[in-house]
Design a protein around this motif. Structure first.
Motif, PDB file in Angstrom:
ATOM      1  N   ALA A 473      -7.786  59.204   9.606  1.00 53.83           N
ATOM      2  CA  ALA A 473      -6.346  59.469   9.510  1.00 53.83           C
ATOM      3  C   ALA A 473      -6.106  60.964   9.444  1.00 53.83           C
ATOM      4  O   ALA A 473      -6.943  61.715   8.970  1.00 53.83           O
ATOM      5  CB  ALA A 473      -5.765  58.815   8.265  1.00 53.83           C
ATOM      6  N   PRO A 479       7.370  65.190   3.268  1.00 51.22           N
ATOM      7  CA  PRO A 479       8.507  65.730   2.523  1.00 51.22           C
ATOM      8  C   PRO A 479       8.669  64.981   1.211  1.00 51.22           C
ATOM      9  O   PRO A 479       8.601  63.754   1.169  1.00 51.22           O
ATOM     10  CB  PRO A 479       9.687  65.481   3.462  1.00 51.22           C
ATOM     11  CG  PRO A 479       9.229  64.425   4.415  1.00 51.22           C
ATOM     12  CD  PRO A 479       7.744  64.497   4.492  1.00 51.22           C
TER      13      PRO A 479
ATOM     14  N   GLY B  18       7.688  61.433  -2.116  1.00 50.48           N
ATOM     15  CA  GLY B  18       6.953  61.564  -0.857  1.00 50.48           C
ATOM     16  C   GLY B  18       5.927  60.478  -0.642  1.00 50.48           C
ATOM     17  O   GLY B  18       5.139  60.556   0.282  1.00 50.48           O
ATOM     18  N   ALA B  28       6.474  58.004   8.465  1.00 49.83           N
ATOM     19  CA  ALA B  28       5.461  58.742   9.214  1.00 49.83           C
ATOM     20  C   ALA B  28       4.112  58.614   8.515  1.00 49.83           C
ATOM     21  O   ALA B  28       3.071  58.480   9.157  1.00 49.83           O
ATOM     22  CB  ALA B  28       5.864  60.214   9.315  1.00 49.83           C
ATOM     23  N   LEU B  29       4.173  58.656   7.184  1.00 59.83           N
ATOM     24  CA  LEU B  29       2.929  58.575   6.432  1.00 59.83           C
ATOM     25  C   LEU B  29       2.273  57.210   6.619  1.00 59.83           C
ATOM     26  O   LEU B  29       1.065  57.104   6.849  1.00 59.83           O
ATOM     27  CB  LEU B  29       3.226  58.839   4.954  1.00 59.83           C
ATOM     28  CG  LEU B  29       2.037  58.881   4.002  1.00 59.83           C
ATOM     29  CD1 LEU B  29       1.014  59.910   4.459  1.00 59.83           C
ATOM     30  CD2 LEU B  29       2.496  59.171   2.593  1.00 59.83           C
ATOM     31  N   ALA B  32       0.678  57.117   9.837  1.00 56.51           N
ATOM     32  CA  ALA B  32      -0.551  57.885   9.892  1.00 56.51           C
ATOM     33  C   ALA B  32      -1.700  57.136   9.216  1.00 56.51           C
ATOM     34  O   ALA B  32      -2.847  57.258   9.627  1.00 56.51           O
ATOM     35  CB  ALA B  32      -0.344  59.253   9.239  1.00 56.51           C
ATOM     36  N   LEU B  33      -1.353  56.376   8.209  1.00 53.61           N
ATOM     37  CA  LEU B  33      -2.402  55.687   7.456  1.00 53.61           C
ATOM     38  C   LEU B  33      -2.801  54.345   8.073  1.00 53.61           C
ATOM     39  O   LEU B  33      -3.728  53.705   7.596  1.00 53.61           O
ATOM     40  CB  LEU B  33      -1.942  55.463   6.004  1.00 53.61           C
ATOM     41  CG  LEU B  33      -1.874  56.729   5.140  1.00 53.61           C
ATOM     42  CD1 LEU B  33      -1.298  56.404   3.770  1.00 53.61           C
ATOM     43  CD2 LEU B  33      -3.258  57.339   4.985  1.00 53.61           C
ATOM     44  N   LEU B  36      -6.460  53.714   8.899  1.00 56.24           N
ATOM     45  CA  LEU B  36      -7.268  53.649   7.691  1.00 56.24           C
ATOM     46  C   LEU B  36      -7.076  52.301   6.998  1.00 56.24           C
ATOM     47  O   LEU B  36      -8.024  51.682   6.524  1.00 56.24           O
ATOM     48  CB  LEU B  36      -6.878  54.808   6.758  1.00 56.24           C
ATOM     49  CG  LEU B  36      -7.595  54.845   5.416  1.00 56.24           C
ATOM     50  CD1 LEU B  36      -9.091  55.070   5.624  1.00 56.24           C
ATOM     51  CD2 LEU B  36      -7.022  55.942   4.525  1.00 56.24           C
ATOM     52  N   LEU B  68      -3.401  60.453  -1.670  1.00 55.41           N
ATOM     53  CA  LEU B  68      -3.751  59.556  -0.580  1.00 55.41           C
ATOM     54  C   LEU B  68      -4.217  58.196  -1.100  1.00 55.41           C
ATOM     55  O   LEU B  68      -3.938  57.170  -0.489  1.00 55.41           O
ATOM     56  CB  LEU B  68      -4.833  60.194   0.300  1.00 55.41           C
ATOM     57  CG  LEU B  68      -4.262  61.254   1.240  1.00 55.41           C
ATOM     58  CD1 LEU B  68      -5.371  62.055   1.914  1.00 55.41           C
ATOM     59  CD2 LEU B  68      -3.347  60.636   2.282  1.00 55.41           C
ATOM     60  N   ILE B 222     -10.317  61.796   6.031  1.00 56.88           N
ATOM     61  CA  ILE B 222      -8.866  61.897   6.261  1.00 56.88           C
ATOM     62  C   ILE B 222      -8.510  63.378   6.225  1.00 56.88           C
ATOM     63  O   ILE B 222      -8.908  64.093   5.301  1.00 56.88           O
ATOM     64  CB  ILE B 222      -8.062  61.196   5.165  1.00 56.88           C
ATOM     65  CG1 ILE B 222      -8.359  59.697   5.146  1.00 56.88           C
ATOM     66  CG2 ILE B 222      -6.573  61.414   5.380  1.00 56.88           C
ATOM     67  CD1 ILE B 222      -7.577  58.970   4.079  1.00 56.88           C
ATOM     68  N   VAL B 223      -7.800  63.786   7.227  1.00 60.08           N
ATOM     69  CA  VAL B 223      -7.331  65.184   7.215  1.00 60.08           C
ATOM     70  C   VAL B 223      -5.941  65.192   6.622  1.00 60.08           C
ATOM     71  O   VAL B 223      -5.008  64.588   7.160  1.00 60.08           O
ATOM     72  CB  VAL B 223      -7.342  65.782   8.623  1.00 60.08           C
ATOM     73  CG1 VAL B 223      -6.739  67.179   8.601  1.00 60.08           C
ATOM     74  CG2 VAL B 223      -8.766  65.832   9.156  1.00 60.08           C
ATOM     75  N   ASN B 224      -5.832  65.851   5.506  1.00 60.14           N
ATOM     76  CA  ASN B 224      -4.532  65.950   4.842  1.00 60.14           C
ATOM     77  C   ASN B 224      -3.857  67.243   5.276  1.00 60.14           C
ATOM     78  O   ASN B 224      -4.499  68.188   5.724  1.00 60.14           O
ATOM     79  CB  ASN B 224      -4.749  65.933   3.325  1.00 60.14           C
ATOM     80  CG  ASN B 224      -3.429  65.755   2.577  1.00 60.14           C
ATOM     81  OD1 ASN B 224      -2.436  65.325   3.184  1.00 60.14           O
ATOM     82  ND2 ASN B 224      -3.446  66.042   1.298  1.00 60.14           N
ATOM     83  N   MET B 225      -2.572  67.279   5.093  1.00 58.11           N
ATOM     84  CA  MET B 225      -1.779  68.466   5.458  1.00 58.11           C
ATOM     85  C   MET B 225      -2.036  68.860   6.913  1.00 58.11           C
ATOM     86  O   MET B 225      -2.115  70.046   7.248  1.00 58.11           O
ATOM     87  CB  MET B 225      -2.112  69.655   4.555  1.00 58.11           C
ATOM     88  CG  MET B 225      -1.701  69.462   3.121  1.00 58.11           C
ATOM     89  SD  MET B 225       0.080  69.392   2.981  1.00 58.11           S
ATOM     90  CE  MET B 225       0.249  69.203   1.227  1.00 58.11           C
ATOM     91  N   ALA B 226      -2.196  67.836   7.739  1.00 56.28           N
ATOM     92  CA  ALA B 226      -2.466  68.133   9.147  1.00 56.28           C
ATOM     93  C   ALA B 226      -1.250  68.790   9.776  1.00 56.28           C
ATOM     94  O   ALA B 226      -0.124  68.633   9.323  1.00 56.28           O
ATOM     95  CB  ALA B 226      -2.797  66.845   9.888  1.00 56.28           C
ATOM     96  N   ARG B 228       1.679  69.236  12.124  1.00 54.75           N
ATOM     97  CA  ARG B 228       2.514  68.290  12.864  1.00 54.75           C
ATOM     98  C   ARG B 228       2.300  68.578  14.336  1.00 54.75           C
ATOM     99  O   ARG B 228       2.418  69.730  14.768  1.00 54.75           O
ATOM    100  CB  ARG B 228       3.988  68.497  12.535  1.00 54.75           C
ATOM    101  CG  ARG B 228       4.390  67.862  11.242  1.00 54.75           C
ATOM    102  CD  ARG B 228       5.804  68.276  10.916  1.00 54.75           C
ATOM    103  NE  ARG B 228       6.119  67.948   9.526  1.00 54.75           N
ATOM    104  CZ  ARG B 228       6.534  66.727   9.160  1.00 54.75           C
ATOM    105  NH1 ARG B 228       6.686  65.787  10.055  1.00 54.75           N
ATOM    106  NH2 ARG B 228       6.802  66.487   7.894  1.00 54.75           N
TER     107      ARG B 228
END
Lengths: 518, 237
Positions: A473, A479, B18, B28-29, B32-33, B36, B68, B222-226, B228
């Motif tokens: 992921a 936000p 959030g 969106a989150l 993205a998940l 996973l 996460l 997992i790549v966080n703070m990817a 956009r």
């Protein structure tokens, strides 16, 4: 925001995103660089620029210098010549003296450096064909002005003054030459006149040949000699004749009748009177030495002695003795012949003298003539020279008149040396702006540098490729109220810091303008 | 454990903070998940009869493990029939305590410290169906009380077997490079998820972490703070 980001190239966008992490170090760098830069700019010493602008008729002024160097002189050449003329060592030395810069350098080496520095710092620029500007910068405006002013003075003196002084020199030289030649000419004239008077007899023969004159003199002498001889013969014959003729004739004897004898029957007293009258007449006409006068006088004396002796004579002739008329006549003729002889002799001696003199002169005449020719030539040369000098003086006067009348402008000072009140350097607003740009650039450099050395992981694909791990992921920043608020606060702070930098920039500019105008 | 009332979750607050709470709305989150989530659901436990253990860890603190882990748990609850146990195994940070209101609750550390206390009894159900929680505990871990690997392992076994087949245990651990618990827990995990923060996690640290986890099965990332993906977002306006 995202709309804008769409148009940013992806690699750059990645970079910017990377740099975002270093926003605070970047901003701090910007602030530090800006503050330091502004401090440096503020501490820079002021430099004032003195400038002057001159119009130089290079065609007239420089052409003599360039003669035989180039055929046509372009602008660069003119400028070169101007620079070299103006910034010569001697000029610089004088500038240093007049501008009071001597104290700045001690020792030969330092002075040498100072001269070089001046030569480099004094800028002579061509602003067109004949317009030149001379500028010099110094931290003291007065010194800057003095340097430029003294340079200008030197230029004016060496050029205008030079040609004018040259002209004056030439004129005085010509004047002195003229005086000299005048004297020489007078001397030559004197010599010539002297010579002519001394040799006037020789020179009187100008036109006829001298030898011809000598010949004629000789002829004259010969003729006179012949006359003398002739007169002597006549006299001798008369004398001889007189010896044969008796002085008195006996009375008893018939008196020979003589007809036509003028004084045959004239008494001695009458004869004395006649002769006295004749003598007086002759004396009125001739000198005492004139032969006729001499002869007459002699005859008069004879007559007087005749008059004194009549008693003795009468005693005898009283006995029938009468004076012989022929004898009387002969004696008279003898007297005349003697007079003629004397005249002829005197003429001869005169002719002889002339011949002698002329033949003596005949030997020196050619030399005299040659000398005279010499004298004449010398005189002629001097005269030509003298006239030439007079002409030159006249032309010099005319050209000087042209020069001073201003028809021929060599140069003109368009702008006298002046120093603006504001320093020419540093241009603080410009430099401060440059500092701001530099600060921004430094911040960018720091940001990108940190990104470059940053060892952190990158995007999902990069992580997967580099570490051989599956990336299941990729989660963007979500936000959230607190996160957004924190971001807002941070953004606000960031904006405040950046705006503060700009405000500081404006403040610096305002302060500078206040300082420079106050 | 069922005697205590279920823990009330303020989903609205979580959403504002959030988190990807299960909802009809597009998230969106959550999107993205999704991969996973699928993998987690498909994870089979090593020993049958117990719940699958999913260890969420990272190299260094603050990379988004807790965030996460909670998100994963929340989004799994959106799946029909899902049962999720979220274990806060980070006694240092107790990251889940603040968002979920678990501060001061007895939890894992208390069970580990007190042999008489049953870890399974400390699990709290929540108002969100299918989601149970095991708080970090009141006993703050310190230098004086090093965690015991054996007890931790035993507690985990108890928890998962009690939770039973078909359930998913999500364990939020301390950073790998900061404490030993993460390695111990990962050693028993059926799936390890390493959280990496974009542009933050140093490569060396990640490499080190991965080498420490090399014996574990199913290590994913997992790549966080990817970033956009601007180009990709274009279609969604």
């Amino acid at each position: 925001m995202e709309l804008i980001l769409r148009y940013v190239p992806y690699p750059l966008l990645q970079r910017l995103r990377g740099a975002w992490r270093w926003r605070w170090p970047m901003l701090a760098t910007a602030w530090a660089v800006a503050l330091l830069g502004w401090l440096v700019v503020a501490l820079m010493p002021d430099q004032y620029q003195a400038a002057t602008r001159i119009y130089v008729d290079t065609d007239n002024l420089l052409t003599p210098l360039l003669r035989n160097i180039t055929v046509d002189t372009d602008l660069q050449n003119r400028l070169d010549v101007m620079q070299r003329t103006l910034l010569s060592r001697g000029n610089i030395a004088q500038v240093v003296k007049t501008a009071g810069l001597e104290a700045e350098a001690r020792g030969a080496l330092e002075i040498e450096r100072q001269y070089q520095r001046l030569q480099e710092k004094i800028a002579v620029k061509a602003e067109g064909r004949n317009l030149f500007s001379v500028t010099y910068r110094h931290r003291d405006p007065e010194v800057a002005r003095k340097v430029v002013a003294s340079l200008l003075d030197i230029f004016v003196e060496t050029n205008v003054g030079h040609s004018r002084a040259n002209m004056d020199d030439a004129r005085t030289f010509i004047d002195s030459q003229i005086g000299e030649y005048e004297q020489k000419l007078k001397d030559a004239e004197h010599r010539l006149a002297d010579y002519k008077t001394r040799h006037v007899d020789v020179l009187a023969a100008t036109g006829t040949s001298f030898s011809a004159r000598l010949d004629s003199a000789r002829d004259e002498r010969d003729a006179a000699q012949a006359k003398v001889r002739e007169a002597a013969v006549t006299r001798d014959q008369l004398r001889a004749g007189l010896g044969r003729v008796p002085q008195f004739l006996d009375v008893d004897s018939p008196m020979p009748l003589v007809i036509g004898g003028a004084n045959s029957a004239v008494s001695p007293a009458v004869r004395v009177r006649q002769l006295e009258v004749q003598l007086a007449q002759l004396q009125a006409q001739y000198t005492d030495r004139y032969p006729d006068v001499v002869a007459t006088r002699r005859a008069l004396e004879a007559a007087r002695s005749d008059l004194a002796q009549p008693a003795a004579n009468a005693a005898t002739p009283s006995r029938g003795r009468a004076a012989n008329v022929v004898y009387d006549q002969l004696s008279l003729r003898l007297v005349q012949a003697e007079a003629d002889l004397a005249a002829a002799e005197s003429r001869f001696s005169r002719a002889e003298e002339t011949v002698k003199r002329l033949s003596a002169l005949a030997q020196v005449a050619p030399r005299v003539e040659a000398d005279l020719a010499d004298l004449n030539r010398e005189y002629g040369v001097l005269k030509t020279k003298y006239e030439d000098l007079l002409g030159r003086r006249e032309s010099a006067r005319i050209s000087a008149a042209v020069e001073t009348s201003g028809d021929k402008v060599h140069f003109r000072i368009i702008e006298p040396p002046y120093v603006p009140l504001t320093p020419a350097w540093p241009m603080r607003p410009l430099l401060s702006s440059a500092v701001l740009l530099l600060a921004v650039a430094a911040a960018a450099a720091v940001g990108f540098g940190l990104v470059k050395v940053d060892d952190s992981v990158g995007a999902a694909e990069a992580v997967a490729a580099e570490f051989g791990i599956r990336v299941v992921a990729s989660v963007p920043r979500m936000p959230s109220e607190s996160g957004d608020a924190a971001l807002r606060v941070e953004t606000r702070r960031l904006a405040a810091a950046a705006t503060g930098l700009l405000a500081a920039y404006v403040a610096v500019l305002a302060w500078q303008s206040l300082v420079s105008h106050g | 454990m069922a005697k205590r009332p279920p823990l009330a979750l303020d989903l609205a607050a979580l959403e504002r903070a959030g988190f990807a709470v299960p909802s009809e709305r597009f998230s969106a989150l959550g999107e993205a998940l999704r991969p996973l989530r699928r993998q987690v659901l498909e994870t089979e436990p090593a020993e049958p009869g117990r719940a699958a253990i999913i260890v969420v860890t990272s190299a260094l603190p603050g990379e988004g493990k807790t965030f996460l882990a909670l998100n994963l748990a929340l989004s799994l609850c959106g799946e029909p029939g899902a049962r999720v146990l979220l274990v806060d195994a980070d006694p240092y940070r107790q990251g889940l305590a603040a968002p979920l209101g678990l501060r001061g609750q007895t939890g894992l550390s208390d069970a580990l410290g007190d042999a008489g206390l049953d870890a399974g009894g400390l699990v709290r159900k929540t108002t969100l169906p299918g989601l149970s929680l095991l708080p970090s505990g009141r006993r703050a871990a310190g230098p004086g009380a090093p965690p015991s690997g054996e007890r931790l392992t035993a507690a985990l076994t108890v928890l998962t077997s009690r939770f039973g087949q078909g359930g998913t245990t999500i364990v939020d651990t301390p950073p790998v490079l900061a404490s030993a618990e993460a390695i111990i827990l990962a050693g028993h995990a059926d799936r390890v998820v390493v959280v990496v923060e974009n542009r933050r996690t140093p490569r060396r640290a990640l490499r080190h972490t991965l080498s420490m986890l090399q014996d574990c099965p199913n290590v994913d990332c997992i790549v966080n703070m990817a970033d956009r993906d601007v180009q990709g977002l274009r279609g969604y306006g």
